[in-house]
Design a protein around this motif. Structure first.
Motif, mmCIF file in Angstrom:
data_model
loop_
_atom_site.group_PDB
_atom_site.id
_atom_site.type_symbol
_atom_site.label_atom_id
_atom_site.label_comp_id
_atom_site.label_asym_id
_atom_site.label_seq_id
_atom_site.Cartn_x
_atom_site.Cartn_y
_atom_site.Cartn_z
ATOM 1 N N ALA A 47 2.969 -4.885 2.795
ATOM 2 C CA ALA A 47 3.656 -3.806 3.500
ATOM 3 C C ALA A 47 2.970 -2.490 3.177
ATOM 4 C CB ALA A 47 5.124 -3.740 3.080
ATOM 5 N N ILE A 48 3.357 -1.480 3.932
ATOM 6 C CA ILE A 48 2.802 -0.154 3.680
ATOM 7 C C ILE A 48 3.955 0.833 3.535
ATOM 8 C CG2 ILE A 48 1.434 1.726 4.681
ATOM 9 C CD1 ILE A 48 -0.154 -0.437 6.184
ATOM 10 N N GLY A 59 -6.437 7.795 8.910
ATOM 11 C CA GLY A 59 -7.602 7.003 8.537
ATOM 12 C C GLY A 59 -7.342 5.529 8.697
ATOM 13 N N TRP A 60 -8.373 4.727 8.407
ATOM 14 C CA TRP A 60 -8.288 3.281 8.586
ATOM 15 C C TRP A 60 -7.681 2.597 7.395
ATOM 16 C CZ3 TRP A 60 -8.972 1.285 13.228
ATOM 17 C CH2 TRP A 60 -9.687 2.038 14.181
ATOM 18 N N ILE A 61 -7.095 1.446 7.631
ATOM 19 C CA ILE A 61 -6.575 0.635 6.531
ATOM 20 C C ILE A 61 -7.260 -0.716 6.540
ATOM 21 C CG2 ILE A 61 -4.540 -0.577 5.663
ATOM 22 C CD1 ILE A 61 -2.918 1.757 6.953
ATOM 23 N N PHE A 62 -7.901 -1.007 5.426
ATOM 24 C CA PHE A 62 -8.503 -2.337 5.278
ATOM 25 C C PHE A 62 -7.658 -3.168 4.340
ATOM 26 C CE2 PHE A 62 -11.974 0.680 5.957
ATOM 27 C CZ PHE A 62 -12.564 0.122 7.094
ATOM 28 N N GLY A 63 -7.813 -4.445 4.406
ATOM 29 C CA GLY A 63 -7.157 -5.302 3.423
ATOM 30 C C GLY A 63 -5.865 -5.896 3.947
ATOM 31 N N LYS A 64 -5.392 -6.880 3.173
ATOM 32 C CA LYS A 64 -4.225 -7.648 3.605
ATOM 33 C C LYS A 64 -3.046 -7.232 2.746
ATOM 34 C CE LYS A 64 -3.167 -12.463 4.529
ATOM 35 N NZ LYS A 64 -3.397 -13.781 3.956
ATOM 36 N N TYR A 65 -2.259 -6.339 3.232
ATOM 37 C CA TYR A 65 -1.121 -5.858 2.449
ATOM 38 C C TYR A 65 0.158 -6.541 2.888
ATOM 39 C CZ TYR A 65 -4.299 -2.151 1.100
ATOM 40 O OH TYR A 65 -5.357 -1.470 0.613
ATOM 41 N N LEU A 108 0.834 -1.191 0.000
ATOM 42 C CA LEU A 108 0.000 0.000 0.000
ATOM 43 C C LEU A 108 0.872 1.245 0.000
ATOM 44 C CD1 LEU A 108 -2.803 1.273 0.180
ATOM 45 C CD2 LEU A 108 -2.537 1.254 2.658
ATOM 46 N N LEU A 109 0.608 2.097 -0.934
ATOM 47 C CA LEU A 109 1.280 3.391 -0.937
ATOM 48 C C LEU A 109 0.325 4.353 -0.255
ATOM 49 C CD1 LEU A 109 3.683 5.064 -1.931
ATOM 50 C CD2 LEU A 109 2.373 5.498 -4.010
ATOM 51 N N PHE A 110 0.659 4.737 0.952
ATOM 52 C CA PHE A 110 -0.270 5.489 1.790
ATOM 53 C C PHE A 110 0.108 6.958 1.762
ATOM 54 C CE2 PHE A 110 -2.195 6.832 5.798
ATOM 55 C CZ PHE A 110 -3.448 6.258 5.662
ATOM 56 N N THR A 151 -0.335 3.261 13.108
ATOM 57 C CA THR A 151 -0.458 2.224 14.124
ATOM 58 C C THR A 151 -0.987 0.964 13.444
ATOM 59 O OG1 THR A 151 -1.517 4.073 15.202
ATOM 60 C CG2 THR A 151 -1.081 2.133 16.554
ATOM 61 N N THR A 152 -0.124 0.021 13.174
ATOM 62 C CA THR A 152 -0.521 -1.222 12.513
ATOM 63 C C THR A 152 0.569 -2.265 12.725
ATOM 64 O OG1 THR A 152 -0.911 -2.273 10.395
ATOM 65 C CG2 THR A 152 0.455 -0.324 10.337
ATOM 66 N N ARG A 153 0.178 -3.555 12.571
ATOM 67 C CA ARG A 153 1.183 -4.599 12.717
ATOM 68 C C ARG A 153 1.806 -4.982 11.378
ATOM 69 N NH1 ARG A 153 -1.592 -9.086 16.275
ATOM 70 N NH2 ARG A 153 -3.436 -7.855 15.781
ATOM 71 N N ILE A 154 1.246 -4.409 10.319
ATOM 72 C CA ILE A 154 1.788 -4.693 8.985
ATOM 73 C C ILE A 154 3.150 -4.006 8.865
ATOM 74 C CG2 ILE A 154 1.388 -4.368 6.505
ATOM 75 C CD1 ILE A 154 -1.597 -4.231 7.155
ATOM 76 N N PRO A 155 4.126 -4.717 8.225
ATOM 77 C CA PRO A 155 5.442 -4.082 8.038
ATOM 78 C C PRO A 155 5.281 -2.749 7.305
ATOM 79 C CG PRO A 155 5.495 -6.368 7.337
ATOM 80 C CD PRO A 155 4.076 -6.074 7.695
ATOM 81 N N GLN A 156 5.985 -1.761 7.743
ATOM 82 C CA GLN A 156 5.840 -0.497 7.046
ATOM 83 C C GLN A 156 7.133 0.303 6.992
ATOM 84 O OE1 GLN A 156 3.736 3.037 8.638
ATOM 85 N NE2 GLN A 156 3.345 1.742 10.439
#
Lengths: 378, 481
Positions: free
Chosen positions: A49-50, A41-47, A34-36, A59-64
């Motif tokens: 990385a961000i 705001g909220w992030i949906f979906g299974k990425y 995801l290019l944020f 604030t997320t557990r996805i690698p970023q």
């Protein structure tokens, strides 16, 4: 290739995937990154990385990777590799027609002007290539397979080409190879059997004399390459020849043209290329440098020789102002976007749009005859 | 000895220079001194001459095997015209003719004669025989006599050949060699939808053409042929109508007018052909013939004129030179029945006479009409394909017509560009091997090849552009290079 940087959180291993900026689709394949670019705001979906432009992590557990510099350079569909140290390499640019896969850094030659000499351990990147090819846009116009010497991957290279044929059937696939491996008739047979009709072999030939060619590539390869070209021709493969010009070989360019015409009249295309001053070329500059202006006579003779004979011929990496007027129509814009520059002088030039410009590495060393073209008749 | 020779031949080009050629026709001009050094192993291995000769594969100081392999590949390419076996099949549907050409080489018969025309059964057998050839492309050329005097047979052959070809699926084309006097709309309607080309004769302007090629009934054949060429073009298009010229003694002084006439009539190709000494041409040699040296002189003048026209921007090709130039300057294969090695007799071209007799070439048939059946291969009504094309006679003929082993040719530096003609040798000199020093054909070919080499040697950008326009069949005369 293009590189970006940022700070890392939750990232332990290298990750690669395709850039997307769509954040609301809940079920995206997990190779999407995801290019944020928004503020929050909220992030949906299974990425996978961000990538986040803002200086603070989400604030997320996805690698970023946050605080990414120049994040605007990324486009929907680009394929990137994120390293644990926060470096982001753009492997495939969606909007570029110059994309390449670097399959290995190993090589069986050591050319005096090699722009990418092997450093450290030999690393093959065969495995990652399958995924990359799978992620690429099916409408891509072009993909180069390069290295190092891609044929050192042996049968794995055949798998990669097979994969390209399946996933990217309409993409022109160019294999940059010294052709030595094609001396092996059986290998060529298996390669030809894939019958990928968009596959082109880009094979360098630096001289018409074996000892000169071998001196340039640093090994005894001349006759092996020739045998390779003949083997490919036996299977009707599409072969292009590339000639990098420097001080060691410029004098015999017309004879090389003659040699190519008489021995390989079946090749599709012949490219004469200005040398990229990078890697070994920079190191050996005193041995190799000749102002491109000073070989115009030989280049002209070679080009005209082949043109008269109805052979497709081009000049790569050359600046229009250095070429004689009659050769300008053979010049192509051939330098990959990410390392293509122009000088200040060029801003005043009428031909800047058509001109191939310079390698970034040529900023300091280039022809002394660069001058803006202000009158198209000259 | 720091280097080794690879096969090459040499010939003096002029006082200063020697011409070297290798087995595949690549060549190099070398000065006397450098040549002496070369053959005495005295060349410096870093000198320009040494590197050039190495690039041209006339010597090597490193590996030999891979170079020989490259030469072999190129040799195979050059000789690949042999791959397909016979593709040109000439048929004489009738020997009757309404022309009265002064140099008639075929000993034609009166137009009104009741004989000398092919019967349908023979025509059928002939076509069956033609399609036994393994060649994927078949060209059937109607010769004569005047084939349109036997239009029914021509029509029958074309229709039957097309029928057979529905199954054989070869590339099939037809050529009608005709004086066009009998061409009309009805015939053209038929030819239009078949893959038929027209080849007629145009010897020059009105005076010259009428002098060389009067009809039996009247002398003004020029007006008729011009009118009919236009008619043919209107039906078939420009590309499918060609013309050939033959040089008689009367033509020698008028080559320029001949060329101007061709351009005036909208042709962009000419084949400057000398007389073949058969038929009337042989009997009336004193009257209409000439010394070959006179032809050569005339040819050169005409050729210069053609080059000049091209340089001025008119693309106009001389076929014989174009063929030789292709051989000299390209790596490609060029079979040409009349001048190739081994000779094209039977294996590239063959002729079927009206009576079913099969001869190795048109000239062989001309010889037969003069009473000598030396080159008779057989008869379609009596013999099988094997008996006709695979006879001991044919084997012997072909192996005696390879320049590579003919005395006088085997060491000639122009060999890669030339060809053998056993029929001509036999008719002129009494045996199929022939004697080169007294051969007119040899003198002519050598002179023209040498002339072309001198032009190549000049390396004049304008002339080069003309040559390559011819060879590559594209017009780059006017391009800004």
């Amino acid at each position: 290739m293009k590189q970006l940087e940022g700070n890392v959180s939750n990232l332990r291993n290298s990750i690669f995937g395709r850039i997307t900026s769509k954040s609301t689709l809940p079920f995206l394949p997990n190779k999407s990154i995801l290019l944020f670019l928004r503020k929050g705001g909220w992030i949906f979906g299974k990425y996978a990385a961000i990538l986040n432009k803002s200086p603070n992590p989400l604030t997320t557990r996805i690698p970023q990777v946050y605080n990414v510099t120049n994040a605007d350079l990324l486009c929907e569909g680009d394929i990137v590799l994120i390293e644990p140290n926060g470096k982001i390499q753009v492997l495939i640019e969606k909007n570029s027609d110059n994309n390449c896969l670097f399959l290995t850094n190993r090589c069986n030659c050591s050319c005096v002007m090699c722009p990418q000499p092997k450093s450290g351990e030999g690393v093959d990147q065969g495995e990652i290539s399958y995924d990359l090819i799978g992620l690429m846009d099916r409408q891509s116009k072009y993909l180069g397979l390069t290295g190092g010497e891609p044929t050192l991957l042996g049968d794995k290279l055949l798998d990669i080409i097979r994969c390209c044929k399946r996933r990217l059937p309409n993409t022109r696939l160019e294999l940059l190879t010294n052709g030595i491996k094609f001396e092996d008739f059986d290998y060529v047979k298996r390669l030809a059997r894939i019958s990928h009709n968009k596959l082109y072999f880009e094979i360098p030939l630096y001289a018409d004399i074996d000892s000169l060619h071998d001196q340039i590539i640093g090994t005894k390869g001349f006759f092996k390459t020739i045998k390779g070209i003949y083997n490919l021709a036996l299977f009707n493969q599409k072969i292009n020849i590339r000639v990098v010009i420097h001080k060691l070989n410029y004098k015999r360019l017309p004879y090389l043209a003659d040699f190519i015409y008489h021995n390989f009249p079946f090749v599709f295309h012949i490219a004469f290329m200005q040398m990229e001053i990078f890697g070994m070329a920079r190191k050996n500059i005193s041995e190799l440098w000749i102002d491109p202006f000073d070989y115009n006579e030989q280049l002209r003779e070679a080009i005209m020789y082949l043109y008269l004979r109805d052979m497709e011929v081009s000049i790569y990496n050359a600046q229009l102002c250095v070429l004689p007027t009659e050769l300008r129509r053979f010049a192509r814009k051939s330098i990959s976007g990410w390392k293509n520059i122009y000088l200040n002088e060029c801003d005043e030039c009428l031909c800047k749009q058509e001109c191939g410009g310079f390698f970034a590495s040529s900023e300091s060393i280039h022809s002394r005859h660069i001058s803006a073209i202000k009158d198209l008749d000259n | 000895m720091s280097y080794k020779f690879l096969p090459f031949r040499f010939e003096r080009l002029n006082r200063e220079e020697i011409f070297l050629s290798n087995e595949v026709g690549e060549f190099y001009f070398i000065s006397n001194e450098e040549f002496q050094k070369f053959i005495n192993y005295m060349l410096n291995t870093s000198s320009q001459t040494f590197l050039d000769l190495k690039s041209k594969q006339m010597l090597t100081d490193t590996d030999i095997d891979p170079v020989v392999e490259m030469l072999a590949t190129k040799y195979r390419t050059k000789k690949s015209f042999l791959n397909d076996f016979t593709s040109l099949h000439m048929i004489v549907p009738t020997l009757r003719c309404n022309s009265n050409c002064i140099y008639c080489q075929v000993s034609r018969k009166e137009a009104t004669s009741g004989y000398f025309t092919m019967s349908k059964p023979t025509a059928k057998k002939t076509v069956d025989m033609i399609f036994k050839s393994p060649s994927p492309s078949i060209k059937i050329e109607f010769q004569g006599g005047e084939p349109l005097l036997a239009f029914d047979i021509v029509k029958y052959i074309i229709e039957y050949a097309e029928w057979i070809n529905l199954f054989k699926k070869k590339h099939l084309e037809f050529v009608i060699c005709s004086n066009l006097t009998l061409m009309d709309k009805r015939k053209l309607d038929f030819f239009k939808n078949k893959n038929v080309c027209i080849s007629t004769s145009l010897d020059g302007d009105k005076d010259l053409h009428n002098k060389n090629r009067p009809l039996q009934e009247m002398s003004n054949s020029y007006d008729i042929v011009i009118e009919k060429i236009k008619l043919c073009r209107s039906y078939l298009g420009k590309d499918r109508v060609g013309a050939l010229m033959t040089t008689s003694r009367f033509s020698l002084e008028h080559m320029k007018e001949v060329i101007d006439e061709y351009i005036k009539q909208g042709f962009n190709v000419i084949f400057l052909r000398s007389l073949n000494p058969y038929g009337f041409a042989k009997q009336k040699r004193d009257e209409i013939g000439y010394e070959i040296e006179d032809f050569i002189k005339s040819y050169k003048e005409a050729f210069d004129y053609i080059i000049e026209l091209n340089i001025q921007g008119t693309l106009f090709i001389e076929c014989f030179a174009s063929l030789l130039l292709t051989r000299m300057l390209t790596p490609f294969s060029t079979g040409f029945v009349d001048i190739q090695s081994p000779a094209g007799v039977g294996i590239s071209g063959v002729i079927y006479n009206y009576d079913g007799n099969v001869y190795v070439s048109d000239e062989a048939r001309m010889l037969a009409t003069m009473g000598d059946n030396k080159f008779l291969m057989g008869n379609v009504n009596k013999h099988s394909y094997q008996e006709i094309f695979n006879s001991d006679f044919m084997h012997n003929l072909i192996s005696s017509s390879c320049l590579e082993c003919l005395p006088g040719c085997s060491y000639c530096a122009f060999q890669p560009y030339c060809g053998a003609d056993p029929v001509r040798n036999y008719s002129e000199q009494g045996d199929i091997i022939g004697h080169r020093p007294s051969s007119e054909v040899c003198r002519k070919n050598k002179a023209i090849i040498k002339y072309l080499l001198e032009l190549i040697r000049r390396n004049d950008e304008k002339i080069n552009r003309v040559f390559w326009s011819w060879i590559t069949r594209r017009n780059i005369l006017e391009e800004k290079l």
